[in-house]
Design a protein around this motif. Sequence first.
Motif, PDB file in Angstrom:
ATOM      1  N   VAL A  76       0.862  -1.185   0.000  1.00  0.00           N
ATOM      2  CA  VAL A  76       0.000   0.000   0.000  1.00  0.00           C
ATOM      3  C   VAL A  76       0.897   1.233   0.000  1.00  0.00           C
ATOM      4  CG1 VAL A  76      -1.725   1.314   1.297  1.00  0.00           C
ATOM      5  CG2 VAL A  76      -1.874  -1.189   1.180  1.00  0.00           C
ATOM      6  N   ILE A  77       0.707   2.102  -0.981  1.00  0.00           N
ATOM      7  CA  ILE A  77       1.564   3.272  -1.112  1.00  0.00           C
ATOM      8  C   ILE A  77       0.785   4.527  -0.741  1.00  0.00           C
ATOM      9  CG2 ILE A  77       2.893   4.658  -2.761  1.00  0.00           C
ATOM     10  CD1 ILE A  77       3.265   1.920  -4.281  1.00  0.00           C
ATOM     11  N   SER A  78       1.397   5.317   0.146  1.00  0.00           N
ATOM     12  CA  SER A  78       0.704   6.501   0.630  1.00  0.00           C
ATOM     13  C   SER A  78       1.511   7.755   0.287  1.00  0.00           C
ATOM     14  CB  SER A  78       0.500   6.338   2.133  1.00  0.00           C
ATOM     15  OG  SER A  78       0.436   7.593   2.760  1.00  0.00           O
ATOM     16  N   CYS A  79       0.808   8.747  -0.262  1.00  0.00           N
ATOM     17  CA  CYS A  79       1.461   9.998  -0.631  1.00  0.00           C
ATOM     18  C   CYS A  79       0.588  11.155  -0.163  1.00  0.00           C
ATOM     19  CB  CYS A  79       1.650  10.048  -2.146  1.00  0.00           C
ATOM     20  SG  CYS A  79       2.703  11.404  -2.708  1.00  0.00           S
ATOM     21  N   GLU A  80       1.182  12.103   0.520  1.00  0.00           N
ATOM     22  CA  GLU A  80       0.443  13.235   1.094  1.00  0.00           C
ATOM     23  C   GLU A  80      -0.759  12.718   1.894  1.00  0.00           C
ATOM     24  OE1 GLU A  80       2.354  15.475   0.738  1.00  0.00           O
ATOM     25  OE2 GLU A  80       3.223  15.439  -1.265  1.00  0.00           O
ATOM     26  N   GLY A  81      -0.561  11.599   2.592  1.00  0.00           N
ATOM     27  CA  GLY A  81      -1.617  11.052   3.432  1.00  0.00           C
ATOM     28  C   GLY A  81      -2.723  10.319   2.692  1.00  0.00           C
ATOM     29  N   GLU A  82      -2.593  10.212   1.359  1.00  0.00           N
ATOM     30  CA  GLU A  82      -3.627   9.539   0.568  1.00  0.00           C
ATOM     31  C   GLU A  82      -3.126   8.184   0.093  1.00  0.00           C
ATOM     32  OE1 GLU A  82      -5.883  11.102  -2.928  1.00  0.00           O
ATOM     33  OE2 GLU A  82      -5.466  13.021  -1.969  1.00  0.00           O
ATOM     34  N   ASP A  83      -4.020   7.204   0.058  1.00  0.00           N
ATOM     35  CA  ASP A  83      -3.674   5.893  -0.497  1.00  0.00           C
ATOM     36  C   ASP A  83      -3.695   6.007  -2.023  1.00  0.00           C
ATOM     37  OD1 ASP A  83      -3.573   3.329  -1.490  1.00  0.00           O
ATOM     38  OD2 ASP A  83      -4.958   2.489  -0.008  1.00  0.00           O
ATOM     39  N   ILE A  84      -2.517   5.930  -2.637  1.00  0.00           N
ATOM     40  CA  ILE A  84      -2.419   6.119  -4.098  1.00  0.00           C
ATOM     41  C   ILE A  84      -2.122   4.802  -4.830  1.00  0.00           C
ATOM     42  CG2 ILE A  84      -1.689   8.528  -3.875  1.00  0.00           C
ATOM     43  CD1 ILE A  84       1.207   7.497  -4.601  1.00  0.00           C
ATOM     44  N   THR A  85      -2.248   3.680  -4.096  1.00  0.00           N
ATOM     45  CA  THR A  85      -1.895   2.367  -4.654  1.00  0.00           C
ATOM     46  C   THR A  85      -2.557   2.113  -6.017  1.00  0.00           C
ATOM     47  OG1 THR A  85      -1.919   1.633  -2.357  1.00  0.00           O
ATOM     48  CG2 THR A  85      -1.681  -0.073  -4.039  1.00  0.00           C
ATOM     49  N   ALA A  86      -3.858   2.357  -6.099  1.00  0.00           N
ATOM     50  CA  ALA A  86      -4.572   2.091  -7.354  1.00  0.00           C
ATOM     51  C   ALA A  86      -4.344   3.216  -8.361  1.00  0.00           C
ATOM     52  CB  ALA A  86      -6.065   1.926  -7.073  1.00  0.00           C
ATOM     53  N   ALA A  87      -4.368   4.443  -7.877  1.00  0.00           N
ATOM     54  CA  ALA A  87      -4.279   5.607  -8.783  1.00  0.00           C
ATOM     55  C   ALA A  87      -3.008   5.594  -9.623  1.00  0.00           C
ATOM     56  CB  ALA A  87      -4.364   6.900  -7.967  1.00  0.00           C
ATOM     57  N   ILE A  88      -1.902   5.140  -9.038  1.00  0.00           N
ATOM     58  CA  ILE A  88      -0.638   5.198  -9.784  1.00  0.00           C
ATOM     59  C   ILE A  88      -0.509   4.097 -10.836  1.00  0.00           C
ATOM     60  CG2 ILE A  88       0.627   6.419  -7.966  1.00  0.00           C
ATOM     61  CD1 ILE A  88       1.978   3.728  -7.268  1.00  0.00           C
ATOM     62  N   ARG A  89      -1.479   3.179 -10.885  1.00  0.00           N
ATOM     63  CA  ARG A  89      -1.474   2.128 -11.919  1.00  0.00           C
ATOM     64  C   ARG A  89      -2.418   2.473 -13.062  1.00  0.00           C
ATOM     65  NH1 ARG A  89       3.227  -0.126 -10.569  1.00  0.00           N
ATOM     66  NH2 ARG A  89       3.281  -0.091  -8.295  1.00  0.00           N
ATOM     67  N   ALA A  90      -3.134   3.575 -12.951  1.00  0.00           N
ATOM     68  CA  ALA A  90      -4.086   3.947 -14.000  1.00  0.00           C
ATOM     69  C   ALA A  90      -3.352   4.171 -15.318  1.00  0.00           C
ATOM     70  CB  ALA A  90      -4.840   5.207 -13.595  1.00  0.00           C
ATOM     71  N   PRO A  91      -3.964   3.747 -16.447  1.00  0.00           N
ATOM     72  CA  PRO A  91      -3.308   3.913 -17.753  1.00  0.00           C
ATOM     73  C   PRO A  91      -2.947   5.368 -18.039  1.00  0.00           C
ATOM     74  CG  PRO A  91      -5.268   2.525 -17.958  1.00  0.00           C
ATOM     75  CD  PRO A  91      -5.255   3.036 -16.543  1.00  0.00           C
ATOM     76  N   GLU A  92      -3.791   6.319 -17.594  1.00  0.00           N
ATOM     77  CA  GLU A  92      -3.505   7.741 -17.873  1.00  0.00           C
ATOM     78  C   GLU A  92      -2.225   8.164 -17.153  1.00  0.00           C
ATOM     79  OE1 GLU A  92      -6.928   7.442 -15.799  1.00  0.00           O
ATOM     80  OE2 GLU A  92      -6.836   6.022 -17.466  1.00  0.00           O
ATOM     81  N   LEU A  93      -1.992   7.603 -15.977  1.00  0.00           N
ATOM     82  CA  LEU A  93      -0.767   7.950 -15.253  1.00  0.00           C
ATOM     83  C   LEU A  93       0.443   7.250 -15.871  1.00  0.00           C
ATOM     84  CD1 LEU A  93      -0.307   9.298 -11.992  1.00  0.00           C
ATOM     85  CD2 LEU A  93       1.204   7.366 -12.406  1.00  0.00           C
ATOM     86  N   SER A  94       0.249   5.987 -16.249  1.00  0.00           N
ATOM     87  CA  SER A  94       1.348   5.245 -16.882  1.00  0.00           C
ATOM     88  C   SER A  94       1.852   5.989 -18.115  1.00  0.00           C
ATOM     89  CB  SER A  94       0.881   3.847 -17.294  1.00  0.00           C
ATOM     90  OG  SER A  94       0.516   3.105 -16.160  1.00  0.00           O
ATOM     91  N   ARG A  95       0.909   6.643 -18.811  1.00  0.00           N
ATOM     92  CA  ARG A  95       1.254   7.344 -20.048  1.00  0.00           C
ATOM     93  C   ARG A  95       2.142   8.567 -19.787  1.00  0.00           C
ATOM     94  NH1 ARG A  95      -3.973   8.140 -21.936  1.00  0.00           N
ATOM     95  NH2 ARG A  95      -4.261   5.924 -21.833  1.00  0.00           N
ATOM     96  N   VAL A  96       2.013   9.207 -18.633  1.00  0.00           N
ATOM     97  CA  VAL A  96       2.742  10.470 -18.407  1.00  0.00           C
ATOM     98  C   VAL A  96       3.956  10.346 -17.474  1.00  0.00           C
ATOM     99  CG1 VAL A  96       0.699  11.875 -18.882  1.00  0.00           C
ATOM    100  CG2 VAL A  96       1.220  11.218 -16.516  1.00  0.00           C
ATOM    101  N   VAL A  97       4.103   9.180 -16.838  1.00  0.00           N
ATOM    102  CA  VAL A  97       5.155   9.079 -15.815  1.00  0.00           C
ATOM    103  C   VAL A  97       6.558   9.305 -16.384  1.00  0.00           C
ATOM    104  CG1 VAL A  97       5.207   6.568 -15.928  1.00  0.00           C
ATOM    105  CG2 VAL A  97       6.054   7.685 -13.907  1.00  0.00           C
ATOM    106  N   SER A  98       6.787   8.912 -17.645  1.00  0.00           N
ATOM    107  CA  SER A  98       8.138   9.094 -18.186  1.00  0.00           C
ATOM    108  C   SER A  98       8.488  10.577 -18.365  1.00  0.00           C
ATOM    109  CB  SER A  98       8.312   8.320 -19.491  1.00  0.00           C
ATOM    110  OG  SER A  98       7.340   8.717 -20.406  1.00  0.00           O
ATOM    111  N   GLN A  99       7.448  11.434 -18.499  1.00  0.00           N
ATOM    112  CA  GLN A  99       7.705  12.880 -18.570  1.00  0.00           C
ATOM    113  C   GLN A  99       8.376  13.378 -17.295  1.00  0.00           C
ATOM    114  OE1 GLN A  99       4.538  15.651 -19.725  1.00  0.00           O
ATOM    115  NE2 GLN A  99       3.512  13.948 -20.738  1.00  0.00           N
ATOM    116  N   VAL A 100       8.007  12.763 -16.191  1.00  0.00           N
ATOM    117  CA  VAL A 100       8.583  13.141 -14.902  1.00  0.00           C
ATOM    118  C   VAL A 100       9.943  12.449 -14.713  1.00  0.00           C
ATOM    119  CG1 VAL A 100       8.236  12.883 -12.405  1.00  0.00           C
ATOM    120  CG2 VAL A 100       6.355  13.636 -13.857  1.00  0.00           C
ATOM    121  N   ALA A 101      10.035  11.223 -15.238  1.00  0.00           N
ATOM    122  CA  ALA A 101      11.265  10.440 -15.056  1.00  0.00           C
ATOM    123  C   ALA A 101      12.456  11.002 -15.844  1.00  0.00           C
ATOM    124  CB  ALA A 101      11.017   8.985 -15.445  1.00  0.00           C
TER     125      ALA A 101
END
Length: 219
Positions: A76-101
């Motif tokens: 379970v991954i928590s960021c800013e006090g929120e459980d982001i476990t599912a949110a960070i696997r969303a296809p829309e996020l997968s598409r943009v993560v390399s922009q940050v990387a």
Amino acid sequence: AGYPIAIDGPSGSGKSTVSRQVARELGLRYLDTGAMYRAAAWAAQRAGVELTDEPAVTAVVRAMKLEMPLDPDQQVISCEGEDITAAIRAPELSRVVSQVAVNLEVRAELIARQRAIIAAHPDIVVEGRDITSVVAPDAPTKILLTASEATRLARRAREVRGSVAPAALAATRAEVSERDAKDSTVASFLEDRDGVVTIDSSQMSIADVVAAVRALAQG
Ligand code: C5P
């Protein structure tokens, strides 16, 4: 050999499944560094900054309150006090993560956090793209997990679409090649170096790869 165990590989190489299983079987901790890049993208979006605005994204990531789980069975991954476990696997996020990387200041921040975790818990399996080369080049066990393009595609299709039917493969092919192209700009992570053992998992079961990694770590 010994610990930490550093495992790099592209998406679809089976690296997450293998890394978690090795940690479980050897009673080690487990760190998913890809999840940290995903969390960074999530935090930047939540803060409302453009992902292309590098200084703004850097500021968000430096201030980011991220709690990474180290138990392979409790991810379970928590960021800013929120459980982001599912949110960070969303296809829309997968598409943009390399922009940050690709942001080198973001990488420096996350690499520092990863090194601090490894220093505090050397009995750990760490997986990512730059672990054997940048984050922990002195790790006694360093593995590059590869797989043929066809194998990676089938694994992703099954994982994301639950099917390897032609339509599922076609849709997945576009996503995988797009992400590979973006990730290749994040430099030489996949380059083979001294002390790094390459395992091609195309013709191997998960259990076989896990056994090979265990043998290397315990050899
Ligand atoms: O492994 P995962 O697919 O979750 O990684 C998500 C993204 O994070 C990768 O596509 C890559 O852009 C980035 N990443 C990275 N360095 C790492 C781990 C992940 O740049 N060590």
